[in-house]
Design an enzyme around this catalytic site. Sequence first.
Site, PDB file in Angstrom:
ATOM      1  N   ASP A  10       0.860  -1.193   0.000  1.00  0.00           N
ATOM      2  CA  ASP A  10       0.000   0.000   0.000  1.00  0.00           C
ATOM      3  C   ASP A  10       0.889   1.234   0.000  1.00  0.00           C
ATOM      4  O   ASP A  10       2.073   1.160   0.353  1.00  0.00           O
ATOM      5  CB  ASP A  10      -0.920   0.014   1.231  1.00  0.00           C
ATOM      6  CG  ASP A  10      -1.846   1.237   1.231  1.00  0.00           C
ATOM      7  OD1 ASP A  10      -2.474   1.508   0.193  1.00  0.00           O
ATOM      8  OD2 ASP A  10      -1.921   1.931   2.260  1.00  0.00           O
ATOM      9  N   SER A  11       0.297   2.378  -0.351  1.00  0.00           N
ATOM     10  CA  SER A  11       1.048   3.627  -0.294  1.00  0.00           C
ATOM     11  C   SER A  11       1.451   3.956   1.141  1.00  0.00           C
ATOM     12  O   SER A  11       2.385   4.720   1.358  1.00  0.00           O
ATOM     13  CB  SER A  11       0.201   4.765  -0.866  1.00  0.00           C
ATOM     14  OG  SER A  11      -0.971   4.913  -0.095  1.00  0.00           O
ATOM     15  N   CYS A  73      -4.357  -1.451  -2.148  1.00  0.00           N
ATOM     16  CA  CYS A  73      -4.491  -0.010  -2.373  1.00  0.00           C
ATOM     17  C   CYS A  73      -5.373   0.159  -3.603  1.00  0.00           C
ATOM     18  O   CYS A  73      -5.057  -0.371  -4.677  1.00  0.00           O
ATOM     19  CB  CYS A  73      -3.107   0.582  -2.619  1.00  0.00           C
ATOM     20  SG  CYS A  73      -3.117   2.328  -3.083  1.00  0.00           S
ATOM     21  N   GLU A 158      -2.721   9.244   7.410  1.00  0.00           N
ATOM     22  CA  GLU A 158      -1.246   9.145   7.445  1.00  0.00           C
ATOM     23  C   GLU A 158      -0.676   9.984   8.595  1.00  0.00           C
ATOM     24  O   GLU A 158       0.350   9.649   9.168  1.00  0.00           O
ATOM     25  CB  GLU A 158      -0.643   9.590   6.110  1.00  0.00           C
ATOM     26  CG  GLU A 158      -0.810   8.577   4.988  1.00  0.00           C
ATOM     27  CD  GLU A 158      -0.013   7.292   5.186  1.00  0.00           C
ATOM     28  OE1 GLU A 158       1.203   7.355   5.394  1.00  0.00           O
ATOM     29  OE2 GLU A 158      -0.625   6.195   5.121  1.00  0.00           O
ATOM     30  N   CYS A 192     -11.242   2.850  -0.368  1.00  0.00           N
ATOM     31  CA  CYS A 192      -9.842   3.201  -0.130  1.00  0.00           C
ATOM     32  C   CYS A 192      -9.473   2.492   1.163  1.00  0.00           C
ATOM     33  O   CYS A 192     -10.224   2.566   2.148  1.00  0.00           O
ATOM     34  CB  CYS A 192      -9.685   4.714   0.035  1.00  0.00           C
ATOM     35  SG  CYS A 192      -8.039   5.180   0.646  1.00  0.00           S
ATOM     36  N   THR A 193      -8.344   1.797   1.155  1.00  0.00           N
ATOM     37  CA  THR A 193      -8.025   0.952   2.306  1.00  0.00           C
ATOM     38  C   THR A 193      -7.633   1.758   3.545  1.00  0.00           C
ATOM     39  O   THR A 193      -7.559   1.199   4.641  1.00  0.00           O
ATOM     40  CB  THR A 193      -6.919  -0.051   1.939  1.00  0.00           C
ATOM     41  OG1 THR A 193      -5.765   0.680   1.468  1.00  0.00           O
ATOM     42  CG2 THR A 193      -7.387  -0.997   0.862  1.00  0.00           C
ATOM     43  N   HIS A 194      -7.401   3.059   3.374  1.00  0.00           N
ATOM     44  CA  HIS A 194      -7.162   3.905   4.548  1.00  0.00           C
ATOM     45  C   HIS A 194      -8.465   4.211   5.311  1.00  0.00           C
ATOM     46  O   HIS A 194      -8.432   4.504   6.502  1.00  0.00           O
ATOM     47  CB  HIS A 194      -6.548   5.249   4.138  1.00  0.00           C
ATOM     48  CG  HIS A 194      -5.076   5.223   3.871  1.00  0.00           C
ATOM     49  ND1 HIS A 194      -4.521   4.535   2.822  1.00  0.00           N
ATOM     50  CD2 HIS A 194      -4.041   5.820   4.522  1.00  0.00           C
ATOM     51  CE1 HIS A 194      -3.202   4.718   2.833  1.00  0.00           C
ATOM     52  NE2 HIS A 194      -2.888   5.489   3.857  1.00  0.00           N
TER      53      HIS A 194
HETATM   54  N1  DGL Z   1      -4.926   3.091   0.604  1.00  0.00           N
HETATM   55  C1  DGL Z   1      -4.913   3.738  -0.685  1.00  0.00           C
HETATM   56  C2  DGL Z   1      -6.159   3.389  -1.461  1.00  0.00           C
HETATM   57  O1  DGL Z   1      -6.801   2.388  -1.165  1.00  0.00           O
HETATM   58  C3  DGL Z   1      -4.660   5.202  -0.503  1.00  0.00           C
HETATM   59  C4  DGL Z   1      -4.055   5.833  -1.672  1.00  0.00           C
HETATM   60  C5  DGL Z   1      -3.319   7.116  -1.410  1.00  0.00           C
HETATM   61  O2  DGL Z   1      -2.159   7.020  -1.010  1.00  0.00           O
HETATM   62  O3  DGL Z   1      -3.882   8.180  -1.641  1.00  0.00           O
HETATM   63  O4  DGL Z   1      -6.523   4.067  -2.412  1.00  0.00           O
END
Ligand code: DGL
Length: 273
Positions: A10-11, A73, A158, A192-194
Amino acid sequence: MATHPIGIFDSGYGGLTVFKAINERLPQYDYIYLGDNSRAPYGNRSFETVYEYTLQSVKWLFDKGCPLVILACNTASAKALRNIQQEYLPRHAPEKRVLGVIRPTAEIIGNFSKTRNVGVLGTNGTISSRSYEIEINHFFPDVTVFQQACPMWVPIVESGDLHSDGTEYYVKKYLDELQIEARSIDTVLLGCTHYPLLVDTILKFLPPGVKVVTQGDIVAASLEDYLVRHPEIDGVLTTGGESKYFTTDGSNDFDRHASMYRGMAVVSEHVVL
Ligand code: DGL
């Protein structure tokens, strides 16, 4: 002895919400988690940049011995997965596999909705790619998809600032823009996984009765099914039950946040890609 773990990418921290579900469902495998925290968020970056960063990360995970990498992600799945699967792998790593999180989610999201109106929340990159709209309508042509970009949510996660007044302001702002009641939306996908890390605040501002769908369990079930259907991949994965964490940013910060999100002590290593 060499291990052949499943790579989870993931990012930043968001992929931990998917990794947690995968690890709970399939604890026997070895795993490597890579968070590209130093370059997160990816959400506002161009197609080319997301592809470049994602491919670098995938190659690094391949070099660590991963035969299979999950892009945990949505932004990377929306902007980089197809090119990696169709261009990079056949030429450079035909024996490796890379899977994303959009398709398994789109395959079942329609089952949750009675009104057939589904809201999808995601980063600018995911929403502007229209990947969810296209994939969901492929599996559920009768579902109307209402998309809403929430560009401030990943930076908030983040930063670790999950419960402040500013966070509540931005959660409410994007949920208001989705017009859930006016559009009879009964199902909202956190695409979005965040975003599951903000779920308490999200629930606070959602109209009662609206179902919130997160991706962890969906992706974990889909991976389990994939491994049953692909014994040639399953057979090369090692099963020591070991997890390792790597971040492109400082490991102290990563350990503090990741331990909170995973509900267990996390010790990571800093890595330069
Ligand atoms: N967790 C990422 C997703 O599912 C976040 C992407 C980002 O870094 O903006 O899209």
